[in-house]
Design an enzyme around this catalytic site. Structure first.
Site, PDB file in Angstrom:
ATOM      1  N   SER A   5     -17.610  16.548 -26.224  1.00 32.66           N
ATOM      2  CA  SER A   5     -16.748  16.875 -25.785  1.00 32.66           C
ATOM      3  C   SER A   5     -16.090  17.907 -26.631  1.00 32.66           C
ATOM      4  CB  SER A   5     -15.779  16.252 -24.970  1.00 32.66           C
ATOM      5  OG  SER A   5     -15.135  17.267 -24.487  1.00 32.66           O
ATOM      6  N   HIS A  33     -21.124  18.403 -23.760  1.00 37.89           N
ATOM      7  CA  HIS A  33     -20.331  18.587 -22.195  1.00 37.89           C
ATOM      8  C   HIS A  33     -19.418  19.740 -22.930  1.00 37.89           C
ATOM      9  CE1 HIS A  33     -18.561  16.442 -19.657  1.00 37.89           C
ATOM     10  NE2 HIS A  33     -16.885  16.116 -19.626  1.00 37.89           N
ATOM     11  N   ASP A  35     -15.764  21.154 -20.947  1.00 39.35           N
ATOM     12  CA  ASP A  35     -14.244  20.710 -20.257  1.00 39.35           C
ATOM     13  C   ASP A  35     -14.048  22.522 -19.572  1.00 39.35           C
ATOM     14  OD1 ASP A  35     -14.220  18.057 -20.207  1.00 39.35           O
ATOM     15  OD2 ASP A  35     -14.182  18.298 -21.769  1.00 39.35           O
ATOM     16  N   MET A  37     -10.939  23.631 -17.051  1.00 44.05           N
ATOM     17  CA  MET A  37      -9.935  23.596 -16.150  1.00 44.05           C
ATOM     18  C   MET A  37      -9.441  24.673 -15.910  1.00 44.05           C
ATOM     19  SD  MET A  37      -7.861  20.276 -19.020  1.00 44.05           S
ATOM     20  CE  MET A  37      -9.767  19.408 -19.793  1.00 44.05           C
ATOM     21  N   HIS A  66     -18.254  20.429 -17.063  1.00 47.67           N
ATOM     22  CA  HIS A  66     -17.677  19.340 -16.140  1.00 47.67           C
ATOM     23  C   HIS A  66     -16.054  20.478 -15.571  1.00 47.67           C
ATOM     24  CE1 HIS A  66     -14.340  15.580 -16.241  1.00 47.67           C
ATOM     25  NE2 HIS A  66     -14.923  16.390 -14.896  1.00 47.67           N
ATOM     26  N   MET A  68     -13.512  21.475 -13.528  1.00 47.40           N
ATOM     27  CA  MET A  68     -12.215  20.935 -13.048  1.00 47.40           C
ATOM     28  C   MET A  68     -11.168  21.736 -12.593  1.00 47.40           C
ATOM     29  SD  MET A  68     -11.127  18.201 -16.263  1.00 47.40           S
ATOM     30  CE  MET A  68     -12.734  18.719 -17.273  1.00 47.40           C
ATOM     31  N   MET A 137     -14.593   9.393 -14.247  1.00 51.66           N
ATOM     32  CA  MET A 137     -13.213   9.760 -15.191  1.00 51.66           C
ATOM     33  C   MET A 137     -12.670   8.290 -15.419  1.00 51.66           C
ATOM     34  SD  MET A 137     -13.864  13.176 -15.188  1.00 51.66           S
ATOM     35  CE  MET A 137     -12.484  12.729 -17.017  1.00 51.66           C
ATOM     36  N   PHE A 143      -6.040  16.382 -19.713  1.00 51.72           N
ATOM     37  CA  PHE A 143      -6.040  16.223 -21.790  1.00 51.72           C
ATOM     38  C   PHE A 143      -7.200  15.809 -22.146  1.00 51.72           C
ATOM     39  CE2 PHE A 143      -2.222  18.401 -19.215  1.00 51.72           C
ATOM     40  CZ  PHE A 143      -1.691  19.329 -20.157  1.00 51.72           C
ATOM     41  N   GLY A 145      -8.169  13.087 -25.802  1.00 49.59           N
ATOM     42  CA  GLY A 145      -6.927  11.907 -26.645  1.00 49.59           C
ATOM     43  C   GLY A 145      -6.187  10.949 -25.451  1.00 49.59           C
ATOM     44  N   ASP A 175     -16.362   9.376 -18.585  1.00 51.32           N
ATOM     45  CA  ASP A 175     -15.716  10.436 -19.659  1.00 51.32           C
ATOM     46  C   ASP A 175     -14.244  10.184 -19.711  1.00 51.32           C
ATOM     47  OD1 ASP A 175     -14.391  12.799 -20.915  1.00 51.32           O
ATOM     48  OD2 ASP A 175     -14.923  14.102 -19.430  1.00 51.32           O
ATOM     49  N   GLY A 176     -13.888   9.942 -20.753  1.00 49.20           N
ATOM     50  CA  GLY A 176     -12.118   9.582 -21.383  1.00 49.20           C
ATOM     51  C   GLY A 176     -12.598   8.549 -22.296  1.00 49.20           C
ATOM     52  N   GLY A 197     -15.267  13.329 -26.998  1.00 48.89           N
ATOM     53  CA  GLY A 197     -14.015  14.065 -27.804  1.00 48.89           C
ATOM     54  C   GLY A 197     -13.556  13.539 -29.373  1.00 48.89           C
ATOM     55  N   SER A 198     -13.038  13.130 -29.223  1.00 46.18           N
ATOM     56  CA  SER A 198     -11.926  12.780 -30.857  1.00 46.18           C
ATOM     57  C   SER A 198     -12.951  12.035 -31.379  1.00 46.18           C
ATOM     58  CB  SER A 198     -10.749  12.263 -29.861  1.00 46.18           C
ATOM     59  OG  SER A 198     -10.490  11.651 -29.634  1.00 46.18           O
TER      60      SER A 198
END
Length: 224
Positions: A5, A33, A35, A37, A66, A68, A137, A143, A145, A175-176, A197-198
């Site tokens: 991500s 990915h 994001d 928003m 994705h 949102m 999700m 957000f 992290g 995701d998440g 992501g991170s």
């Protein structure tokens, strides 16, 4: 499949950050990915169509957008037209999800449907017959992290059963909060594609992080 991500990437160096997971071999991401928003559907503002169009020019890794956002019925097909490989909209935001799936496919993309942690999967099973991807999700969208919510894996197991028995034909994505300590349980539940992501962009070598996560997920799936 691993989909890094770019929400966790350095926005000032997006082209380089995507290139870091686009090399050939095992360090190559399956999808990237993105994001999107809008500060309405979720309380955060990230990036939009112009950035997707720019990324499309610099990378041949399929883009997994994705959205949102409010009113995806109006805005989502533009991402498909821009060349995104998979465009995911939220079940909670789409007004006519069946027509939207048709429009996304007609514009050349795979159609994805995402559900927030608190949204029951059962309410959307009929609609999912029209989709190529289910994005579960495992944090509240908005957000990066955040910590992984293990309760959502029940939705993954339900979807996996429906796919394995032929009731649905789709890819199960999560995701998440996906990292080295959570990917095993998600893989055992039946996830096909992991958004990280991170765990990728916080690593010294994002490509090596992709390869390590993929190995871990594959091991968990085959052992299960």
């Amino acid at each position: 499949m691993i989909a890094p991500s770019i929400l966790s990437a350095d926005f000032a160096r997006l082209g380089e950050e995507v290139a870091a997971v686009a090399r050939d071999g095992e360090t190559r991401a399956d999808w990237v990915h993105v994001d999107v928003m809008d500060n309405h559907f979720v309380p955060n503002l990230t990036l939009g169509l112009p950035v997707v169009e720019s990324l499309q020019k610099v990378s041949d890794v399929p883009l997994d957008c994705h959205l949102m956002i409010d009113n995806p019925d109006k805005w989502a097909p533009g991402y498909a037209e821009a060349g995104a490989y998979n465009v995911t909209v939220h079940a909670e935001a789409a007004h006519d999800p069946v027509m939207l799936a048709k429009n996304l496919r007609a514009a050349g993309a795979k159609a994805g449907l995402s559900v927030k942690p608190g949204t029951p999967l059962e309410d959307h099973l009929e609609v999912l017959k029209h989709y190529d991807t289910l994005l579960v999700m495992s944090v509240e969208p908005g957000f990066g992290g955040q910590s992984f919510i293990p309760d959502v894996l029940e939705k993954v197991r339900t979807a996996r059963r429906l796919v394995d028995t032929g009731h649905l034909t789709l890819l199960v994505e999560i995701d998440g909060g996906i990292n080295a300590s959570t990917i095993t349980q998600a893989a055992e539940a039946g996830v096909d594609c992991f958004v990280a992501g991170s765990a990728v962009y916080g690593a010294d070598d994002p490509g090596r992080a992709v390869a390590a996560l993929r190995d871990q997920a594959a091991g968990a799936r085959s052992a299960h």
